[in-house]
Design an enzyme around this catalytic site. Structure first.
Site, PDB file in Angstrom:
ATOM      1  CG  ASP A 257       3.604   3.956  -1.278  1.00 46.30           C
ATOM      2  OD1 ASP A 257       3.740   3.042  -0.822  1.00 46.30           O
ATOM      3  OD2 ASP A 257       3.064   4.086  -2.657  1.00 46.30           O
TER       4      ASP A 257
HETATM    5  C1  GLC Z   1       2.247   1.393  -4.474  1.00 45.82           C
HETATM    6  C2  GLC Z   1       3.303   0.800  -3.695  1.00 45.82           C
HETATM    7  C3  GLC Z   1       4.765   1.222  -3.985  1.00 45.82           C
HETATM    8  C4  GLC Z   1       4.741   1.646  -5.262  1.00 45.82           C
HETATM    9  C5  GLC Z   1       4.003   2.764  -5.794  1.00 45.82           C
HETATM   10  C6  GLC Z   1       4.208   3.334  -7.234  1.00 45.82           C
HETATM   11  O1  GLC Z   1       1.178   1.814  -3.878  1.00 45.82           O
HETATM   12  O2  GLC Z   1       2.989   0.894  -2.353  1.00 45.82           O
HETATM   13  O3  GLC Z   1       5.657   0.248  -3.415  1.00 45.82           O
HETATM   14  O4  GLC Z   1       6.164   1.930  -5.475  1.00 45.82           O
HETATM   15  O5  GLC Z   1       2.788   2.539  -5.563  1.00 45.82           O
HETATM   16  O6  GLC Z   1       3.842   2.277  -7.989  1.00 45.82           O
END
Ligand code: GLC
Length: 703
Positions: A257
């Site tokens: 993440d």
């Molecule tokens: C965010 C979220 C995740 C998302 C990622 C990319 O922090 O936790 O769910 O897919 O970043 O946007």
């Protein structure tokens, strides 16, 4: 030698770690801002994928820089959070879960994939599969609710919908099952907070949706931000490599993440970015979202923290993903599709989805709006809200294309005089509009009161300790209710809100969640009676936040709640019962269940009769729960084992049949291995998890 192996053999270590680097282009902001021009890194071959960028020309331009600019010309993949639609926005996932309709879940994902691929997207960071039982946690909005079976079926349907028949298809996009795992059990409902739960609950509740996603062939998995029993998911070797790869055979890509890898330092398990990168790679993470920590892997190699084989294994999986997406055959296969607006059928699908997710929580014959009504007051801060209707994670959805509640009702009942006033803001303490709003109600035959949250009050980084009506909305509701006029509340939210006082006084309450682009038309369809509401709650709705976590599949206590016995498990000040149980949802039809019949055998057959006493056709969801009355491990009071959707004309009765195979009667023993134990079982069938209203039968199974 295969194309992938040939490329790996040619790559320098810098080019290898470049493939593990996923950068944000910033067209959407989904985490802490990042400096620097990613295009320079693309041309240098230090980027494997780009996300938060969409649009054919923009993506073609960046892809050209990789394919023509970098030494080996390895194509990028392009990712985006396409959770509930791309340009056409459907209801938020929590709302859609309340359809209990896997084929429909698949259809909306398919529509989203077609639109996203047409904008050049190769991969979505969805479905979000976090089972959630705590409305304080804002991300409950993004997921499939409280039950692991619902979450598992949701997972499979969404993976199938996004990925289509083959990942190489132009209209297919890779799915990313997220967030692995158990973020919904975050301490005190606070996003990103630590999670501590038993191994048993992990396997019974939080892992099943990921098992289903892997079985359905999901191309990628994203670890959660949180730690689990002291081990951050981004460095959780046992679950990332041990469970996903070795036990489930998952051979796709694990994408961290957003900046989660260097956050291992804040978690307290890594001394510096190099060590954090090594920990994540060794645990099984293949790509580093945004942080750039994986670009330091050559230093980890030099420090003996990783081997080149570790790096090659991750590169191999990333290149195989690109190969399966067809990007080596044609890097522009999605972004060079012939330009076309979203198919009109998607708007109709969005309206159908929105109508069917609307959940009628309370109705004292206030809805549908009586045909004689000619003057309606539409009151509240969300009556004319537009962008908020899309909810969190609305991808490329244009707020301007939303139909507001006010617009939808005006179009639906042109014969009515409609007056409107917001009364108060969504937040804030300015109550100066309440008197005028109240006066408009006094001369109305019906009040439609539009209350709830803004889109930014749920989703990521949006936990609320007191998830009630924000700002001065309850003061507005009190003033409107004091007029004595019939009041139908339309509630917009990304979570169950604490509305017990409002629910006790309003004539009707319709939970709309965030319905997407077609909100206004869909709400008008339902409140006018043109469509019979059929949404059912995928999550238990608490009376009071002090009850949380509250869900139907709890284990018993040795002293189950008994209002007549003080020495039992209950509160002094609040009921142990929810305001609305899982599966709750009213209809304009009067339906009932009768004649529960069990036929023992292999499989066990369960039959029940559903009757629609009228006056309108109904779409009902019938739930089948099971309780293992006595086992060597205490089993939940109710476990959801199946459900059936039944559409029934007025006056008709239909037999509903379930079959329960032997696996339905098994549970995880002390070693967390599935086991069947002969003995007594309760079968419970009904239209919600309200035990008092379920048809129940006791059976004894000996084999
Ligand atoms: C965010 C979220 C995740 C998302 C990622 C990319 O922090 O936790 O769910 O897919 O970043 O946007």
């Amino acid at each position: 030698m295969s194309l992938v192996e040939t490329l790996i053999a040619k790559m320098t270590i810098a080019e290898k770690v470049g493939q593990l680097n996923l950068v944000t282009a910033g067209q959407a902001v989904t985490g802490p801002a990042q400096a620097g021009d990613f295009r320079a890194n693309v041309r240098a071959g230090h980027v494997g994928g780009v996300f938060n960028l969409w649009g054919r020309d923009a993506i073609e331009s960046v892809q050209k820089q990789a394919v023509q600019g970098a030494r080996l010309g390895v194509p990028l993949f392009f990712g985006l959070d396409v959770l509930h639609g791309h340009r056409t926005i459907f209801p938020i996932p929590l709302a859609e879960a309340g359809l209990f309709d896997p084929p429909f879940w698949e259809r909306t994902a398919r529509a989203a994939a077609i639109e996203a691929a047409a904008d050049g997207i190769d991969l979505t960071f969805a479905p979000m599969l976090d089972v959630a039982r705590d409305p304080r946690w804002g991300r409950i909005a993004e997921g499939p609710g409280e039950d692991p079976l619902v979450a598992a079926r949701f997972a499979a349907a969404k993976v199938r919908g996004f990925q289509g028949t083959a990942l190489s298809e132009r209209t297919s996009i890779a799915s990313t099952a997220k967030h692995f795992c158990a973020g919904g059990a975050a301490l005190a409902g606070r996003d990103y907070a630590a999670v501590d739960l038993s191994e048993r609950v992990l396997h019974e509740v939080y892992l099943p949706p990921f098992r289903a996603a892997v079985a359905a062939g999901c191309a990628a998995i994203m670890p959660a931000f949180n730690s689990l029993a002291g081990i951050p998911m981004t460095a959780h070797t046992a679950l990332l490599t041990g469970f996903l790869r070795r036990k489930l055979g998952f051979d796709g890509v694990i994408i961290s993440d957003y900046t989660a890898i260097p956050e291992l330092i804040q978690h307290g398990v890594a001394a510096d970015r190099v060590e954090a990168a090594a920990l994540a790679l060794k645990a099984g993470v293949d790509m580093d979202m945004v942080s750039g920590a994986f670009l330091l892997l050559p230093q980890a190699l030099a420090r003996g923290l990783v081997t080149e084989a570790d790096i090659d294994a991750a590169v191999r999986r990333v290149l195989r993903l690109k190969e399966s997406l067809g990007l080596f055959d044609d890097p522009y296969r999605r972004c060079r599709q012939s330009p076309a607006p979203p198919p009109a059928a998607h708007q109709a699908l969005a309206r159908d989805a929105a109508r069917r997710t609307l959940t009628l929580l309370v109705n004292h014959d206030v809805l549908p709006i009586p045909a004689h009504v000619r003057r309606i007051a539409i009151i509240g801060p969300l009556a004319d809200a537009r962008a908020d209707l899309l909810g969190p994670w609305s991808a490329a959805g244009a707020p301007a294309q939303c139909v507001t509640i006010l617009e939808g009702l005006r179009a639906a009942v042109p014969e009515c005089e409609i007056v409107h006033h917001p009364g108060v803001g969504v937040e804030g303490d300015d109550a100066s509009g309440i008197p005028l709003a109240r006066r408009l109600c006094e001369t109305a035959e019906l009040v439609v009161l539009c209350l709830g949250e803004s889109a930014g009050m749920s989703g990521e980084a949006a936990s609320r300790a007191n998830p009630g009506l924000p700002g001065g909305q309850m003061a507005l509701a009190d003033a409107v209710l004091e007029t004595g006029r019939p009041v139908a509340v339309i509630l917009l939210s990304g979570r169950p809100l604490m509305i017990s006082t409002l629910a006790a006084r309003a004539g009707a309450v319709l939970a709309a969640w965030f319905p997407g682009h077609a909100a206004g038309d869909a709400i008008a369809d339902v409140v006018t009676g043109r469509v019979n509401p059929s949404g059912r709650l995928p999550v238990t709705w608490p009376v009071n936040i002090g009850q949380v976590p509250i869900f139907f599949a709890t284990r018993s206590s040795g002293r189950p709640p008994d209002s007549l016995d003080p020495f039992t498990s209950k509160y002094l000040d609040v009921s142990v019962e929810p305001l609305f149980p899982f599966g709750h949802g009213l209809s304009y039809a009067r339906t009932s269940l009768a004649n529960l019949r069990i036929r023992l055998g292999a499989p066990v057959e369960v039959e029940v009769d559903l009757c629609n006493e009228g006056p309108v056709a109904a779409e009902e969801t019938i739930f089948l729960f099971l309780r293992d009355v006595a086992a060597r491990v205490a089993r939940p009071l109710m476990e959801l084992k199946d459900w059936a959707k039944v559409t029934l004309a007025p006056g008709r009765t239909q037999r509903v049949v379930f079959t329960l195979g032997r696996e339905s009667f098994t549970f995880l023993d002390e070693n967390l291995e599935p086991v069947f134990e002969p003995g007594g079982f309760e079968i419970l069938v009904g239209q919600s998890a309200d035990r008092k209203r379920l048809l129940t039968a006791r059976i004894d199974l000996s084999m």
